[in-house]
Design a protein around this motif. Structure first.
Motif, mmCIF file in Angstrom:
data_model
loop_
_atom_site.group_PDB
_atom_site.id
_atom_site.type_symbol
_atom_site.label_atom_id
_atom_site.label_comp_id
_atom_site.label_asym_id
_atom_site.label_seq_id
_atom_site.Cartn_x
_atom_site.Cartn_y
_atom_site.Cartn_z
ATOM 1 N N GLU A 1 33.633 43.044 38.570
ATOM 2 C CA GLU A 1 34.951 42.976 39.649
ATOM 3 C C GLU A 1 35.449 41.743 40.022
ATOM 4 O O GLU A 1 36.588 41.470 40.065
ATOM 5 N N LYS A 2 34.211 40.916 40.365
ATOM 6 C CA LYS A 2 34.529 39.475 40.848
ATOM 7 C C LYS A 2 35.525 38.756 39.865
ATOM 8 O O LYS A 2 36.369 37.844 39.963
ATOM 9 N N LEU A 3 34.697 38.650 38.542
ATOM 10 C CA LEU A 3 35.199 37.761 37.551
ATOM 11 C C LEU A 3 36.689 38.083 37.289
ATOM 12 O O LEU A 3 37.591 37.373 36.869
ATOM 13 N N LYS A 4 37.064 39.530 37.288
ATOM 14 C CA LYS A 4 38.486 39.956 36.954
ATOM 15 C C LYS A 4 39.486 39.310 38.044
ATOM 16 O O LYS A 4 40.775 39.271 37.623
ATOM 17 N N ASP A 5 39.123 38.943 38.987
ATOM 18 C CA ASP A 5 39.934 38.068 40.004
ATOM 19 C C ASP A 5 40.464 36.604 39.707
ATOM 20 O O ASP A 5 41.051 35.969 40.420
ATOM 21 N N ASN A 6 39.524 36.166 38.585
ATOM 22 C CA ASN A 6 39.766 34.670 38.364
ATOM 23 C C ASN A 6 40.155 34.489 36.923
ATOM 24 O O ASN A 6 39.504 34.958 36.104
ATOM 25 N N GLU A 7 41.536 34.013 37.001
ATOM 26 C CA GLU A 7 42.355 33.982 35.832
ATOM 27 C C GLU A 7 41.795 32.676 34.767
ATOM 28 O O GLU A 7 41.300 31.674 35.494
ATOM 29 N N THR B 1 33.653 32.116 45.697
ATOM 30 C CA THR B 1 34.097 33.052 46.815
ATOM 31 C C THR B 1 35.372 33.420 46.938
ATOM 32 O O THR B 1 35.825 34.455 47.109
ATOM 33 N N ASN B 2 36.366 32.215 47.002
ATOM 34 C CA ASN B 2 37.746 32.387 46.961
ATOM 35 C C ASN B 2 38.451 32.271 45.321
ATOM 36 O O ASN B 2 38.104 31.527 44.648
#
Length: 297
Positions: free
Chosen positions: A249-255, A218-219
Motif C-alpha cells: 500500500e505504501k509502495l503504491k503511493d510512490n511513482e 514517510t512522505n
C-alpha cells in the motif's frame, strides 16, 4: 549480456526479489520457513537447507521474468548450482531474471545514530568471482536509526566509496542506506539522506551508474528527484519489517518506485507445504508485489 540486463532493469516492468539473507539472519529466515534450529547441527547443514529453500523459490513457475526483473543472491548461493547450472546462470538463462550479489559483511556497531558496514576485506576477489559467474550488480546495506547529519553523511560516503570500486569492476552497485521504519524522526532522516545521496550522484561521471535501495519514504514521492537522476538506473524499496500488505500500500503511493522485498515476498512460504500450495502462495505474493510496483495510486 550486461547491456541487455541494464535495459531490463532500467525499463522493465516488475520488481527485484531479495533472496540474500546470510550469516546471522539465516536461522531466522529458515525459522520463518518452518525449519527450526534443532533440524540442523552444523553451519554447513544450515546453508544446505537455505539453498534448498531458495532453489524451491527460484524454480517455482511464478518466479520468472514476467513479473520479476532481478534477484539478489547471497555469496554462497552464487557459488552453488540449481539444476546443474550456477545460480546466476540459471536465473539469467532459464528464467530471464537479472542476478545481483550481496557483498557486504554485515553491520558495524551503532555510532552517531547509524550502523555503517563492516569492512569488506575480500571485495576485489568477490567482484572477480561475480564477473565470472555472470552477476550484473551488487547490493550492500547500512542502517540509519536517527536523524544524525554526521552519521548519515558517513553512511552515504562509505556506500559511494565502495560503490565506485564496484563500478570500476564493471558491475552496477545497489546503494542501500536503510532508514529504520521504527525511527521516531524517520522523515527527517530521509530528508538528510536524500540531500547526501544527491551530492554523490551529481559527482558521478556519465558512465558511472548506480541503483538505490531505500526504505519506503514517510512522505510519498520524496525520492522522485533521485528516481529521475540520470546516473540512477532504478530506485527500489525494501519492505523494512512492514507486512506485505502494508508495504504494498505504501509502495503504491510512490511513482517510479518498485519493490525489492525479502521477508514480504517469502513470509507465507513453508517447508511443509505441498508443491501446489507452495507455488500458489508464492504466486499470490509475486502478483501482489508486482501490482504495487507497476500500478500506482
Amino acid at each position: 549480456m550486461q547491456k541487455q540486463h541494464l535495459e531490463q532493469i532500467k525499463n522493465g516492468k516488475g520488481f527485484i526479489a531479495a533472496l540474500d539473507q546470510s550469516g546471522g539472519s539465516t536461522p531466522k529466515a529458515l525459522a520463518g520457513y518452518g525449519v527450526t534450529e534443532d533440524q540442523y547441527s552444523t553451519e554447513a547443514e544450515m546453508f544446505d537447507l537455505v539453498h534448498e529453500m531458495r532453489t524451491r523459490i527460484i524454480t517455482a513457475p511464478a518466479f520468472d521474468s514476467e513479473k520479476i526483473l532481478g534477484a539478489i543472491l547471497f555469496e554462497q548461493t552464487m557459488d552453488r548450482e540449481i539444476e546443474g547450472k550456477y545460480t546466476a546462470a540459471y536465473l539469467a538463462e532459464e528464467k530471464g531474471i537479472v542476478p545481483f550479489l550481496k557483498v557486504d559483511k554485515g553491520l558495524a556497531d551503532l555510532s552517531n545514530g547509524v550502523q555503517k558496514m563492516k569492512p569488506i576485506h575480500d571485495l576485489d576477489e568477490t567482484l572477480e568471482r561475480a564477473n565470472q559467474r555472470g552477476i550484473f550488480g551488487t547490493k550492500m546495506r547500512s542502517v540509519i536509526k536517527e536523524a544524525n547529519e554526521a552519521g548519515i553523511k558517513e553512511v552515504v560516503d562509505q556506500q559511494f566509496e565502495i560503490g565506485k570500486k564496484i563500478i570500476n569492476a564493471g558491475l552496477v552497485p545497489i546503494i542501500e542506506p536503510e532508514v529504520d521504519i521504527n525511527s521516531s524522526d524517520k522523515a527527517q532522516s530521509e530528508e538528510i539522506l536524500k540531500q547526501e545521496i544527491k551530492k554523490h550522484l551529481d559527482q558521478l561521471n556519465e558512465n558511472e551508474l548506480v541503483m538505490l535501495k531505500l526504505s519506503i519514504p514517510t512522505n510519498a514521492n520524496h525520492y522522485k528527484e533521485l528516481i529521475e537522476h540520470p546516473q540512477v538506473v532504478r530506485v527500489v524499496a525494501l519492505s523494512g519489517g512492514y507486512s506485505r500488505e502494508e508495504a504494498n500500500e505504501k509502495l503504491k503511493d510512490n511513482e517510479g518506485l518498485i519493490a525489492s522485498f525479502s521477508r514480504a515476498l517469502s513470509a507465507d512460504l513453508n517447508v511443509n507445504q505441498t508443491d501446489e500450495e507452495f507455488n500458489t502462495t508464492l504466486k499470490e505474493a509475486v502478483d501482489s508485489i508486482y501490482d504495487a510496483s507497476v500500478n500506482k495510486n
